[in-house]
Design a protein around this motif. Structure first.
Motif, PDB file in Angstrom:
ATOM      1  N   VAL A  51       0.854  -1.187   0.000  1.00  0.00           N
ATOM      2  CA  VAL A  51       0.000   0.000   0.000  1.00  0.00           C
ATOM      3  C   VAL A  51       0.889   1.236   0.000  1.00  0.00           C
ATOM      4  N   ASP A  52       0.494   2.226  -0.791  1.00  0.00           N
ATOM      5  CA  ASP A  52       1.196   3.511  -0.783  1.00  0.00           C
ATOM      6  C   ASP A  52       0.877   4.218   0.522  1.00  0.00           C
ATOM      7  N   THR A  53       1.886   4.859   1.075  1.00  0.00           N
ATOM      8  CA  THR A  53       1.661   5.616   2.289  1.00  0.00           C
ATOM      9  C   THR A  53       2.290   6.989   2.140  1.00  0.00           C
ATOM     10  N   GLY A  54       1.626   7.979   2.641  1.00  0.00           N
ATOM     11  CA  GLY A  54       2.164   9.331   2.601  1.00  0.00           C
ATOM     12  C   GLY A  54       3.042   9.615   3.805  1.00  0.00           C
ATOM     13  N   ALA A  55       3.041   8.707   4.756  1.00  0.00           N
ATOM     14  CA  ALA A  55       3.810   8.889   5.986  1.00  0.00           C
ATOM     15  C   ALA A  55       5.257   8.443   5.792  1.00  0.00           C
ATOM     16  N   GLU A  56       6.102   8.899   6.672  1.00  0.00           N
ATOM     17  CA  GLU A  56       7.490   8.441   6.685  1.00  0.00           C
ATOM     18  C   GLU A  56       7.491   6.942   7.001  1.00  0.00           C
ATOM     19  N   LEU A  57       8.245   6.188   6.200  1.00  0.00           N
ATOM     20  CA  LEU A  57       8.272   4.738   6.393  1.00  0.00           C
ATOM     21  C   LEU A  57       9.241   4.341   7.494  1.00  0.00           C
ATOM     22  N   SER A  58       8.829   3.382   8.276  1.00  0.00           N
ATOM     23  CA  SER A  58       9.707   2.740   9.233  1.00  0.00           C
ATOM     24  C   SER A  58      10.094   1.402   8.613  1.00  0.00           C
ATOM     25  N   ALA A  59      11.369   1.222   8.342  1.00  0.00           N
ATOM     26  CA  ALA A  59      11.824  -0.001   7.678  1.00  0.00           C
ATOM     27  C   ALA A  59      11.481  -1.236   8.506  1.00  0.00           C
ATOM     28  N   GLN A  60      10.985  -2.231   7.834  1.00  0.00           N
ATOM     29  CA  GLN A  60      10.641  -3.510   8.445  1.00  0.00           C
ATOM     30  C   GLN A  60      11.551  -4.591   7.876  1.00  0.00           C
ATOM     31  N   HIS A  61      11.530  -5.753   8.489  1.00  0.00           N
ATOM     32  CA  HIS A  61      12.324  -6.889   8.022  1.00  0.00           C
ATOM     33  C   HIS A  61      11.369  -7.990   7.569  1.00  0.00           C
ATOM     34  N   TYR A  62      11.615  -8.512   6.364  1.00  0.00           N
ATOM     35  CA  TYR A  62      10.823  -9.617   5.826  1.00  0.00           C
ATOM     36  C   TYR A  62      11.793 -10.700   5.374  1.00  0.00           C
ATOM     37  N   ALA A  63      11.607 -11.920   5.876  1.00  0.00           N
ATOM     38  CA  ALA A  63      12.486 -13.037   5.524  1.00  0.00           C
ATOM     39  C   ALA A  63      11.677 -14.095   4.784  1.00  0.00           C
ATOM     40  N   PHE A  64      12.286 -14.648   3.729  1.00  0.00           N
ATOM     41  CA  PHE A  64      11.623 -15.629   2.885  1.00  0.00           C
ATOM     42  C   PHE A  64      12.463 -16.895   2.806  1.00  0.00           C
ATOM     43  N   LEU A  65      11.826 -18.022   3.070  1.00  0.00           N
ATOM     44  CA  LEU A  65      12.454 -19.322   2.892  1.00  0.00           C
ATOM     45  C   LEU A  65      12.215 -19.741   1.451  1.00  0.00           C
ATOM     46  N   VAL A  66      13.307 -19.927   0.699  1.00  0.00           N
ATOM     47  CA  VAL A  66      13.195 -20.225  -0.729  1.00  0.00           C
ATOM     48  C   VAL A  66      13.958 -21.506  -1.068  1.00  0.00           C
ATOM     49  N   SER A  67      13.611 -22.084  -2.200  1.00  0.00           N
ATOM     50  CA  SER A  67      14.330 -23.265  -2.682  1.00  0.00           C
ATOM     51  C   SER A  67      15.692 -22.833  -3.233  1.00  0.00           C
ATOM     52  N   ASP A  68      16.579 -23.795  -3.411  1.00  0.00           N
ATOM     53  CA  ASP A  68      17.907 -23.500  -3.951  1.00  0.00           C
ATOM     54  C   ASP A  68      17.826 -22.864  -5.334  1.00  0.00           C
ATOM     55  N   ASP A  69      16.923 -23.359  -6.181  1.00  0.00           N
ATOM     56  CA  ASP A  69      16.844 -22.788  -7.529  1.00  0.00           C
ATOM     57  C   ASP A  69      16.313 -21.353  -7.510  1.00  0.00           C
ATOM     58  N   VAL A  70      15.379 -21.039  -6.626  1.00  0.00           N
ATOM     59  CA  VAL A  70      14.895 -19.663  -6.495  1.00  0.00           C
ATOM     60  C   VAL A  70      16.019 -18.776  -5.957  1.00  0.00           C
TER      61      VAL A  70
END
Length: 126
Positions: A51-70
């Motif tokens: 979502v677009d936000t007009g507010a100052e962003l606070s950086a978040q952390h997102y972690a993804f478990l992926v396969s070796d080929d990805v």
């Protein structure tokens, strides 16, 4: 009772740029409109709803478990596109990947400043 993660909202400076960046980097389907949001479909019906936000962003952390080929395809795109990346969250090992827990991992920022991580083995191994 079964509890499954379904979706989360990801604040963005430009939802199209951030959602497209992630979907292309991880070889996911193109983002689709979902009301106010732009949804990136992950496995098991989970979505990241940008979502677009007009507010100052606070950086978040997102972690993804992926396969070796990805992972292989993503790290190639990261390097080809000149995306800064690190082997560690403290950014002490630029341009490297890690081999923690018997897998591989890398950290990078999306266009909105969120700190993303992809790993091939969950923390703790297996």
């Amino acid at each position: 009772m079964t509890v499954r993660f379904n979706h989360t909202i990801v604040a963005a400076r430009d939802r199209h740029e951030s959602a497209t960046f992630l979907s292309r980097l991880l070889s996911l389907p193109e983002p689709v409109p979902a009301g106010y949001f732009l949804a990136v479909q992950l496995a098991d019906g989970v979505t990241l709803d940008y979502v677009d936000t007009g507010a100052e962003l606070s950086a978040q952390h997102y972690a993804f478990l992926v396969s070796d080929d990805v992972f292989d395809a993503a790290i190639e795109r990261i390097r080809t596109q000149g995306v800064e990346h690190w082997a560690d969250p403290a950014q002490q090992h630029p341009g490297e990947i890690n081999t923690n827990d018997g897998g591989r991992g890398v950290y990078f920022q999306d266009p909105g400043g969120h700190f993303m991580e992809i790993i091939t083995v969950p923390y703790g191994g297996s």
